[in-house]
Design a protein around this motif. Structure first.
Motif, short mmCIF file in Angstrom:
data_model
loop_
_atom_site.label_atom_id
_atom_site.label_comp_id
_atom_site.label_asym_id
_atom_site.label_seq_id
_atom_site.Cartn_x
_atom_site.Cartn_y
_atom_site.Cartn_z
N GLU A 227 119.03 86.42 30.19
CA GLU A 227 118.86 87.27 29.02
C GLU A 227 117.63 88.17 29.10
N VAL A 228 117.60 89.00 30.15
CA VAL A 228 116.58 90.04 30.28
C VAL A 228 117.30 91.39 30.37
N ASN A 229 116.59 92.46 30.09
CA ASN A 229 117.23 93.77 30.05
C ASN A 229 117.63 94.31 31.42
N LYS A 230 116.89 93.96 32.46
CA LYS A 230 117.21 94.44 33.81
C LYS A 230 117.20 93.26 34.79
N PRO A 231 118.25 92.41 34.74
CA PRO A 231 118.28 91.28 35.68
C PRO A 231 118.46 91.78 37.11
N PHE B 100 112.89 90.63 27.16
CA PHE B 100 114.01 89.81 26.71
C PHE B 100 115.07 90.62 25.98
N ARG B 101 116.30 90.14 26.07
CA ARG B 101 117.38 90.65 25.21
C ARG B 101 117.25 89.95 23.86
N ASP B 102 118.05 90.39 22.90
CA ASP B 102 117.94 89.89 21.53
C ASP B 102 118.14 88.38 21.38
N ALA C 232 107.96 91.69 32.52
CA ALA C 232 107.81 93.09 32.13
C ALA C 232 108.63 94.00 33.06
N MET C 233 108.63 93.70 34.37
CA MET C 233 109.40 94.51 35.32
C MET C 233 110.90 94.36 35.09
N ALA C 234 111.31 93.23 34.52
CA ALA C 234 112.73 92.99 34.22
C ALA C 234 113.10 93.56 32.86
#
Length: 126
Positions: free
Chosen positions: A52-56, A77-79, A72-74
């Motif tokens: 659940e990260v924005n850029k896995p 977190f997603r909601d 931070a690089m990923a």
């Protein structure tokens, strides 16, 4: 990869060690080969961030990185992420894998270390 030698394993070698390894291998095909190795880019550290990260995906890093930097690089977190239930999978020197729990909320409050990651670590954010 070289035409006469095919693939040469270079991981963990310095440029001088790699040069010597190539020269020894080429000596079978030519007398006194002159070899130069120039490092153009270092991508020593690879860390995967999943869940659940924005850029896995896989992060190719050039230096030591902490958990919070990798997050931070990923893209954060997603909601519906569970930041208190993160697991870091780390291989040991014997090929085994260890699960290391990480609580993001406690790390932000200074109650848990912002641990340094190692190459090959896999961060799973449920």
């Amino acid at each position: 990869s070289l035409p006469l030698l095919h693939d040469i394993h270079a991981a963990g070698l310095t440029s001088m060690q790699l040069r010597d390894k190539i020269a020894v291998a080429l000596a079978e095909f030519m007398p006194s080969p002159e070899v130069s190795v120039i490092v153009t880019e270092v991508r020593s550290y690879r860390i995967s961030v999943l869940g659940e990260v924005n850029k896995p995906g896989v992060l190719s890093l050039k230096s030591d990185t902490t958990f919070l930097e990798a997050l931070a690089m990923a893209g954060g977190f997603r909601d519906f992420a569970s930041p208190s239930k993160i697991l870091i999978f780390r291989k040991d020197n014997y090929g085994g894998t260890h699960k290391i729990p990480f609580n993001y909320n406690r790390a932000l409050r200074g109650q848990e270390d912002n641990m340094a990651l190692r190459t090959g670590d896999v961060i799973v954010v449920p």
